[in-house]
Each structure stands twice: as C-alpha cells, then as structure tokens.
Write a protein that holds these residues in place. Structure first.
Motif, PDB file in Angstrom:
ATOM      1  N   ALA A  20      16.528 -38.327  35.643  1.00  0.00           N
ATOM      2  CA  ALA A  20      17.122 -37.309  34.164  1.00  0.00           C
ATOM      3  C   ALA A  20      16.225 -36.274  33.645  1.00  0.00           C
ATOM      4  O   ALA A  20      14.917 -36.530  33.802  1.00  0.00           O
ATOM      5  N   GLU A  21      16.608 -35.230  33.371  1.00  0.00           N
ATOM      6  CA  GLU A  21      15.828 -34.172  32.745  1.00  0.00           C
ATOM      7  C   GLU A  21      16.481 -33.313  31.678  1.00  0.00           C
ATOM      8  O   GLU A  21      17.812 -33.359  31.892  1.00  0.00           O
ATOM      9  N   PHE A  22      15.664 -32.583  30.812  1.00  0.00           N
ATOM     10  CA  PHE A  22      16.480 -31.570  30.210  1.00  0.00           C
ATOM     11  C   PHE A  22      16.601 -30.243  30.442  1.00  0.00           C
ATOM     12  O   PHE A  22      15.533 -29.925  31.267  1.00  0.00           O
ATOM     13  N   TYR A  23      17.397 -29.353  30.290  1.00  0.00           N
ATOM     14  CA  TYR A  23      17.326 -28.126  30.499  1.00  0.00           C
ATOM     15  C   TYR A  23      16.245 -27.441  29.541  1.00  0.00           C
ATOM     16  O   TYR A  23      16.187 -28.004  28.325  1.00  0.00           O
ATOM     17  N   THR A  24      15.578 -26.468  29.968  1.00  0.00           N
ATOM     18  CA  THR A  24      14.578 -25.934  29.286  1.00  0.00           C
ATOM     19  C   THR A  24      15.408 -24.886  28.247  1.00  0.00           C
ATOM     20  O   THR A  24      16.340 -24.623  28.662  1.00  0.00           O
ATOM     21  N   ASP A  25      14.313 -24.512  27.161  1.00  0.00           N
ATOM     22  CA  ASP A  25      14.900 -23.566  26.147  1.00  0.00           C
ATOM     23  C   ASP A  25      15.378 -22.121  26.900  1.00  0.00           C
ATOM     24  O   ASP A  25      16.399 -21.855  26.737  1.00  0.00           O
ATOM     25  N   LYS A  26      14.424 -21.837  27.726  1.00  0.00           N
ATOM     26  CA  LYS A  26      14.737 -20.727  28.695  1.00  0.00           C
ATOM     27  C   LYS A  26      15.988 -20.751  29.317  1.00  0.00           C
ATOM     28  O   LYS A  26      16.833 -19.669  29.332  1.00  0.00           O
ATOM     29  N   GLU A  27      16.452 -21.890  30.200  1.00  0.00           N
ATOM     30  CA  GLU A  27      17.396 -22.069  30.663  1.00  0.00           C
ATOM     31  C   GLU A  27      18.707 -22.029  29.871  1.00  0.00           C
ATOM     32  O   GLU A  27      19.655 -21.369  30.280  1.00  0.00           O
ATOM     33  N   VAL A  28      18.627 -22.690  28.779  1.00  0.00           N
ATOM     34  CA  VAL A  28      19.786 -22.822  28.091  1.00  0.00           C
ATOM     35  C   VAL A  28      19.863 -21.247  27.156  1.00  0.00           C
ATOM     36  O   VAL A  28      21.354 -20.822  27.210  1.00  0.00           O
ATOM     37  N   LYS A  29      19.131 -20.578  27.004  1.00  0.00           N
ATOM     38  CA  LYS A  29      19.047 -19.091  26.220  1.00  0.00           C
ATOM     39  C   LYS A  29      19.709 -18.158  27.524  1.00  0.00           C
ATOM     40  O   LYS A  29      20.583 -17.399  27.105  1.00  0.00           O
ATOM     41  N   GLU A  30      19.355 -18.309  28.919  1.00  0.00           N
ATOM     42  CA  GLU A  30      19.773 -17.353  29.728  1.00  0.00           C
ATOM     43  C   GLU A  30      21.412 -17.923  30.159  1.00  0.00           C
ATOM     44  O   GLU A  30      22.216 -16.969  30.548  1.00  0.00           O
ATOM     45  N   ALA A  31      21.598 -19.083  29.965  1.00  0.00           N
ATOM     46  CA  ALA A  31      22.794 -19.645  30.228  1.00  0.00           C
ATOM     47  C   ALA A  31      24.073 -18.936  29.356  1.00  0.00           C
ATOM     48  O   ALA A  31      24.921 -18.537  29.533  1.00  0.00           O
ATOM     49  N   PHE A  32      23.321 -19.163  28.192  1.00  0.00           N
ATOM     50  CA  PHE A  32      24.302 -18.590  26.840  1.00  0.00           C
ATOM     51  C   PHE A  32      24.567 -17.207  27.219  1.00  0.00           C
ATOM     52  O   PHE A  32      25.569 -16.502  27.106  1.00  0.00           O
ATOM     53  N   ALA A  33      23.379 -16.473  27.482  1.00  0.00           N
ATOM     54  CA  ALA A  33      23.518 -14.947  27.552  1.00  0.00           C
ATOM     55  C   ALA A  33      24.414 -14.598  28.611  1.00  0.00           C
ATOM     56  O   ALA A  33      25.181 -13.753  28.582  1.00  0.00           O
ATOM     57  N   ASP A  34      24.286 -15.165  30.044  1.00  0.00           N
ATOM     58  CA  ASP A  34      25.169 -14.987  31.032  1.00  0.00           C
ATOM     59  C   ASP A  34      26.588 -15.137  30.804  1.00  0.00           C
ATOM     60  O   ASP A  34      27.324 -14.420  31.011  1.00  0.00           O
ATOM     61  N   SER A  35      27.029 -16.388  30.164  1.00  0.00           N
ATOM     62  CA  SER A  35      28.151 -16.457  29.791  1.00  0.00           C
ATOM     63  C   SER A  35      28.761 -15.443  28.655  1.00  0.00           C
ATOM     64  O   SER A  35      29.821 -15.171  29.004  1.00  0.00           O
ATOM     65  N   LEU A  36      28.104 -14.962  27.835  1.00  0.00           N
ATOM     66  CA  LEU A  36      28.479 -14.115  26.822  1.00  0.00           C
ATOM     67  C   LEU A  36      28.751 -12.785  27.477  1.00  0.00           C
ATOM     68  O   LEU A  36      29.919 -12.328  27.399  1.00  0.00           O
ATOM     69  N   LYS A  37      27.808 -12.451  28.287  1.00  0.00           N
ATOM     70  CA  LYS A  37      28.052 -11.103  29.044  1.00  0.00           C
ATOM     71  C   LYS A  37      29.061 -11.028  30.108  1.00  0.00           C
ATOM     72  O   LYS A  37      30.034 -10.175  30.102  1.00  0.00           O
ATOM     73  N   GLU A  38      29.335 -12.393  30.855  1.00  0.00           N
ATOM     74  CA  GLU A  38      30.582 -12.471  31.798  1.00  0.00           C
ATOM     75  C   GLU A  38      31.742 -12.342  30.912  1.00  0.00           C
ATOM     76  O   GLU A  38      32.745 -11.837  31.218  1.00  0.00           O
ATOM     77  N   MET A  39      31.876 -13.276  29.872  1.00  0.00           N
ATOM     78  CA  MET A  39      32.964 -13.370  29.178  1.00  0.00           C
ATOM     79  C   MET A  39      33.405 -12.179  28.342  1.00  0.00           C
ATOM     80  O   MET A  39      34.695 -11.599  28.674  1.00  0.00           O
ATOM     81  N   ARG A  40      32.599 -11.381  27.836  1.00  0.00           N
ATOM     82  CA  ARG A  40      32.823 -10.046  27.160  1.00  0.00           C
ATOM     83  C   ARG A  40      33.226  -9.092  28.359  1.00  0.00           C
ATOM     84  O   ARG A  40      34.116  -8.240  28.138  1.00  0.00           O
ATOM     85  N   ALA A  41      32.553  -8.853  29.376  1.00  0.00           N
ATOM     86  CA  ALA A  41      32.893  -8.040  30.522  1.00  0.00           C
ATOM     87  C   ALA A  41      34.484  -8.413  31.016  1.00  0.00           C
ATOM     88  O   ALA A  41      35.279  -7.272  31.098  1.00  0.00           O
ATOM     89  N   TYR A  42      34.609  -9.509  31.168  1.00  0.00           N
ATOM     90  CA  TYR A  42      35.882  -9.803  31.926  1.00  0.00           C
ATOM     91  C   TYR A  42      37.097  -9.737  30.900  1.00  0.00           C
ATOM     92  O   TYR A  42      38.283  -9.089  31.271  1.00  0.00           O
ATOM     93  N   CYS A  43      36.985  -9.763  29.614  1.00  0.00           N
ATOM     94  CA  CYS A  43      38.063  -9.541  28.285  1.00  0.00           C
ATOM     95  C   CYS A  43      37.813  -8.366  28.135  1.00  0.00           C
ATOM     96  O   CYS A  43      38.635  -7.993  27.148  1.00  0.00           O
ATOM     97  N   LYS A  44      36.732  -7.464  28.319  1.00  0.00           N
ATOM     98  CA  LYS A  44      36.832  -6.017  28.180  1.00  0.00           C
ATOM     99  C   LYS A  44      36.545  -6.152  26.646  1.00  0.00           C
ATOM    100  O   LYS A  44      37.258  -5.286  25.788  1.00  0.00           O
ATOM    101  N   VAL A  45      35.596  -6.779  25.905  1.00  0.00           N
ATOM    102  CA  VAL A  45      35.527  -6.815  24.551  1.00  0.00           C
ATOM    103  C   VAL A  45      33.773  -6.412  24.213  1.00  0.00           C
ATOM    104  O   VAL A  45      33.096  -6.649  24.785  1.00  0.00           O
ATOM    105  N   SER A  46      33.745  -5.304  23.415  1.00  0.00           N
ATOM    106  CA  SER A  46      32.583  -4.889  23.155  1.00  0.00           C
ATOM    107  C   SER A  46      31.951  -5.715  21.886  1.00  0.00           C
ATOM    108  O   SER A  46      32.463  -6.545  21.522  1.00  0.00           O
ATOM    109  N   LEU A  47      30.388  -5.373  21.761  1.00  0.00           N
ATOM    110  CA  LEU A  47      29.706  -6.402  20.990  1.00  0.00           C
ATOM    111  C   LEU A  47      30.294  -6.169  19.477  1.00  0.00           C
ATOM    112  O   LEU A  47      30.324  -6.900  18.791  1.00  0.00           O
TER     113      LEU A  47
END
Length: 127
Positions: A20-47
């Motif tokens: 058992a282990e926890f994701y690091t803060d860096k992993e969580v930040k990067e995961a959220f960033a990746d998801s946000l970028k991918e979803m915005r790109a896929y849906c063609k939504v600007s910031l």
C-alpha cells in the motif's frame, strides 16, 4: 484498487497493490493537469469558456494545468462535473488508471447529452 479521498481539503489517492502507498502530491497535480488538458482538448473548450461556465478564474484553471496548484474540493467537483465525471474518475484518468473505461463512460455521457439536446431542439416549434 485505488481509493480517492480528501484530507484537509487536499486531494489524496491511496493506491493498493502488492504494498500500500499513497500517490505523491506531484503525481496528483500532474494527473489533474493531464485530465484537464485532455478533456478540454477533446471537448474543444478554451480556458476562458470553461472559467465562465463553472465560475472559476481562468488563472486558477491555468495553474491547475501547469501543475502549480491543486484545486480545492469544490473546484475539483465543478471541473469534473462539467465534463460529466466524478472527481475520482477525472483524476484517475490522469493517473492512467482504467483510462479507456473512463473515456468510454465520458463519451457515453456526452453522447446521451447530445441526444437529449437534439431531441429537445426538434420539439421546439419553428418561428
């Protein structure tokens, strides 16, 4: 199995495998960033459009995408809900966990919404 929770308003993910282990803060930040970028790109939504739609400053959204900040629970909920996902699925997608399944869920929800809107528009009398 991955488990998602918040501690003192911070996103935390517990990953369970051989040990058992926890994701690091860096992993969580990067995961959220990746998801946000991918979803915005896929849906063609600007910031700017996303910021207006969910009432979060575009500077904050930009900071999430650039991994300089992690959103609060409320902001993470607004962002994930905008794309039709739970916060857990949104972040797990960025972590690469069951990514295909999550994208299939997202696409199914998106198509259902498109069908509902189309059906409603067809009900409207022409002016």
């Amino acid at each position: 199995m991955n488990t998602f929770f918040f501690v003192d308003g911070e996103l935390c993910y517990y990953k369970q495998g051989k040990s058992a282990e926890f994701y690091t803060d860096k992993e969580v930040k990067e995961a959220f960033a990746d998801s946000l970028k991918e979803m915005r790109a896929y849906c063609k939504v600007s910031l700017i459009k996303l910021a207006e739609d969910i009432d979060i400053p575009n500077q904050s959204l930009s900071a999430y995408e650039n991994c300089t900040r992690v959103p609060s629970f409320l902001q993470a909920l607004k962002i994930a809900t905008y794309f039709g996902l739970t916060v857990e699925d949104f972040v797990l997608c960025g972590l690469g966990c069951n990514k295909l399944e999550i994208w299939e869920i997202f696409e199914k929800k998106r198509q259902t919404m498109i069908n509902k809107i189309t059906k409603e528009m067809n009900k409207q009398p022409n002016n």
